[in-house]
Design an enzyme around this catalytic site. Structure first.
Site, PDB file in Angstrom:
ATOM      1  N   TYR A  98      -1.265  -0.822  10.165  1.00 54.47           N
ATOM      2  CA  TYR A  98      -0.929  -0.998   8.676  1.00 54.47           C
ATOM      3  C   TYR A  98       0.002  -0.283   8.142  1.00 54.47           C
ATOM      4  CZ  TYR A  98      -3.207  -1.287   3.980  1.00 54.47           C
ATOM      5  OH  TYR A  98      -3.489  -1.343   2.998  1.00 54.47           O
ATOM      6  N   SER A 128       0.764  -1.307  -0.390  1.00 55.06           N
ATOM      7  CA  SER A 128      -0.085  -0.444  -0.263  1.00 55.06           C
ATOM      8  C   SER A 128       1.011   0.778  -0.028  1.00 55.06           C
ATOM      9  CB  SER A 128      -0.556  -0.182   1.371  1.00 55.06           C
ATOM     10  OG  SER A 128      -1.723   1.011   1.466  1.00 55.06           O
ATOM     11  N   LYS A 147       2.924  -2.653   5.703  1.00 51.10           N
ATOM     12  CA  LYS A 147       2.540  -2.660   4.469  1.00 51.10           C
ATOM     13  C   LYS A 147       4.502  -1.854   4.067  1.00 51.10           C
ATOM     14  CE  LYS A 147      -1.192  -4.139   3.187  1.00 51.10           C
ATOM     15  NZ  LYS A 147      -0.771  -5.122   1.924  1.00 51.10           N
TER      16      LYS A 147
HETATM   17  P1  NAD Z   1     -10.519  -6.235   1.041  1.00 46.70           P
HETATM   18  O1  NAD Z   1     -11.710  -6.637   2.418  1.00 46.70           O
HETATM   19  O2  NAD Z   1     -12.108  -6.560   0.629  1.00 46.70           O
HETATM   20  O3  NAD Z   1     -10.112  -7.897   0.946  1.00 46.70           O
HETATM   21  C1  NAD Z   1      -9.140  -8.946   1.658  1.00 46.70           C
HETATM   22  C2  NAD Z   1      -9.508 -10.514   1.678  1.00 46.70           C
HETATM   23  O4  NAD Z   1      -8.632 -11.278   2.126  1.00 46.70           O
HETATM   24  C3  NAD Z   1     -11.201 -10.784   1.794  1.00 46.70           C
HETATM   25  O5  NAD Z   1     -11.564 -11.939   0.831  1.00 46.70           O
HETATM   26  C4  NAD Z   1     -11.226 -11.634   3.040  1.00 46.70           C
HETATM   27  O6  NAD Z   1     -11.810 -12.083   3.660  1.00 46.70           O
HETATM   28  C5  NAD Z   1      -9.441 -11.547   3.007  1.00 46.70           C
HETATM   29  N1  NAD Z   1      -8.852 -12.799   4.481  1.00 46.70           N
HETATM   30  C6  NAD Z   1      -8.606 -11.701   5.715  1.00 46.70           C
HETATM   31  N2  NAD Z   1      -7.632 -12.535   6.319  1.00 46.70           N
HETATM   32  C7  NAD Z   1      -7.516 -13.301   5.720  1.00 46.70           C
HETATM   33  C8  NAD Z   1      -6.586 -14.492   6.162  1.00 46.70           C
HETATM   34  N3  NAD Z   1      -6.443 -14.883   7.711  1.00 46.70           N
HETATM   35  N4  NAD Z   1      -6.349 -15.836   5.614  1.00 46.70           N
HETATM   36  C9  NAD Z   1      -6.389 -15.088   3.809  1.00 46.70           C
HETATM   37  N5  NAD Z   1      -7.972 -14.692   3.499  1.00 46.70           N
HETATM   38  C10 NAD Z   1      -7.947 -13.749   4.253  1.00 46.70           C
HETATM   39  O7  NAD Z   1      -9.394  -5.749   1.130  1.00 46.70           O
HETATM   40  P2  NAD Z   1      -8.848  -5.209  -0.357  1.00 46.70           P
HETATM   41  O8  NAD Z   1      -8.881  -3.793  -0.139  1.00 46.70           O
HETATM   42  O9  NAD Z   1      -9.508  -6.134  -1.531  1.00 46.70           O
HETATM   43  O10 NAD Z   1      -7.599  -5.650  -0.100  1.00 46.70           O
HETATM   44  C11 NAD Z   1      -6.398  -6.231  -0.749  1.00 46.70           C
HETATM   45  C12 NAD Z   1      -4.728  -5.695  -0.480  1.00 46.70           C
HETATM   46  O11 NAD Z   1      -5.084  -4.719  -0.848  1.00 46.70           O
HETATM   47  C13 NAD Z   1      -4.936  -6.094   1.224  1.00 46.70           C
HETATM   48  O12 NAD Z   1      -3.704  -5.602   0.958  1.00 46.70           O
HETATM   49  C14 NAD Z   1      -5.130  -4.794   1.508  1.00 46.70           C
HETATM   50  O13 NAD Z   1      -4.110  -4.140   2.510  1.00 46.70           O
HETATM   51  C15 NAD Z   1      -4.471  -3.512   0.021  1.00 46.70           C
HETATM   52  N6  NAD Z   1      -4.616  -2.641  -0.267  1.00 46.70           N
HETATM   53  C16 NAD Z   1      -6.662  -2.217  -0.280  1.00 46.70           C
HETATM   54  C17 NAD Z   1      -6.063  -1.073  -0.634  1.00 46.70           C
HETATM   55  C18 NAD Z   1      -7.585   0.152  -0.333  1.00 46.70           C
HETATM   56  O14 NAD Z   1      -7.970   1.323  -0.757  1.00 46.70           O
HETATM   57  N7  NAD Z   1      -9.067  -0.762  -0.077  1.00 46.70           N
HETATM   58  C19 NAD Z   1      -4.837   0.534  -0.722  1.00 46.70           C
HETATM   59  C20 NAD Z   1      -3.892  -0.027  -0.820  1.00 46.70           C
HETATM   60  C21 NAD Z   1      -4.155  -1.538   0.016  1.00 46.70           C
END
Ligand code: NAD
Length: 288
Positions: A160, A146, A164
């Site tokens: 967080y 991130s 990251k």
């Molecule tokens: P999301 O919550 O929609 O998806 C995350 C998924 O991870 C979910 O389906 C959840 O069930 C699964 N998960 C959580 N704990 C788990 C575990 N212990 N084992 C296996 N699966 C598990 O969120 P997202 O935003 O799609 O996140 C995806 C990635 O993107 C993450 O690494 C997040 O940190 C990163 N990210 C998100 C954003 C944002 O703005 N949403 C920004 C930068 C980075």
């Protein structure tokens, strides 16, 4: 990797948000996709919904905080397909820590954040990379970082950001180590954006493994998506849709990029400010 046709792809956190969009687009390009997630019900819904897109989809439940669970995922995938071309270490959680201080956050939240966001990536690399290297097949390991923490740390999400920062560091080292192997396996690091991505990450607590529950009173999950948050609070903020992130990531992987970092004037300005301050040995100014 020029084409994803017939390629074997494993996506952790594949049942929601960025992970789900990656699965959809890989399938549409003819890949054989494994949706790996902790949420068994969502895996069922998602695999059924996206199967008609093309390729071949399989759902496997995994808890990335547990080394044995990720090893079991790898065993099943290699037994079924014989090799893996794309490993997306994408599962990640938001901690609901907005504006809390480092000294007030519960240790259980630190453990949970580190175990999913950092150890989840480590477990993925340990379980898959040796066999990816051995197979002689073309492969890419893509870790989701991130810009928050991964490139510069916002002051209001301590856990967080710390996790990251670690994902970016692990990815840079993995890239160097894979280059030295001289095999057709490489690394990439994804920074979803350029804006906050409209996903379910605000509701991460719903899938927190029971062993991370502490004595503190549980805070209710107020919002299921970023869009909910904006509608309810009236906050004005630009959002990026997860489909845009997936399209951007796949294009970058196709052209062999390590930094899967979308263009953003605002984001670049923050990175520049940090880097220039660091080189000038200036104390950081308040970013609150
Ligand atoms: P999301 O919550 O929609 O998806 C995350 C998924 O991870 C979910 O389906 C959840 O069930 C699964 N998960 C959580 N704990 C788990 C575990 N212990 N084992 C296996 N699966 C598990 O969120 P997202 O935003 O799609 O996140 C995806 C990635 O993107 C993450 O690494 C997040 O940190 C990163 N990210 C998100 C954003 C944002 O703005 N949403 C920004 C930068 C980075």
């Amino acid at each position: 990797m020029r084409s994803f046709e017939g390629k074997v792809a494993v996506v952790t956190g594949g049942a929601s948000g960025v992970g789900r969009s990656l699965c959809e687009q890989l399938l549409a390009e003819g890949a054989r996709v494994v949706v790996a997630d902790i949420d068994a019900a969502k895996i069922g819904e998602v695999t059924e919904a996206i199967a008609p897109l093309g390729g071949e989809v399989t759902g496997i439940q995994v808890d990335v905080t547990k080394e044995a669970s990720v090893d079991a995922l790898a065993d099943q995938v290699f037994a079924r397909f014989g090799h893996v071309n794309l490993l997306f270490n994408n599962a990640g959680v938001g901690l609901g820590e907005a504006k809390k201080t480092i000294w007030s956050l519960p240790v259980n939240d630190w453990r949970w954040g580190i175990d999913v966001n950092v150890m989840g990536v480590v477990h993925g690399i340990k379980a898959f990379v040796p066999r990816m290297l051995e197979s002689g097949e073309e492969g890419v390991v893509i870790n989701t970082s991130s810009t928050n923490g991964g490139l510069r740390s916002l002051p209001n999400t301590p856990i967080y950001a710390a996790t990251k920062a670690s994902v970016t560091s692990i990815s840079e080292v993995l890239h160097q180590q894979l280059l030295r192997e001289g095999k057709p396996v490489s690394a990439a690091v994804l920074f979803p954006g350029p804006h906050t991505v409209n996903t379910g990450i605000m509701a991460s607590r719903l899938v927190r493994p029971a062993d991370y529950a502490g004595d503190e009173p549980e805070e209710p999950v107020a919002y299921r998506t970023m869009e909910d948050l904006l509608k309810t609070t009236g906050l004005k903020m630009k959002l990026t849709e997860p489909e845009e992130v997936a399209t951007f990531a796949l294009a970058g992987i196709r052209s062999g990029k390590f930094w899967l970092l979308p263009e953003s004037e605002e984001g670049d300005a923050m990175i520049r400010l940090r880097t220039e301050g660091l080189l000038a040995r200036d104390n950081p100014k308040s970013a609150w």
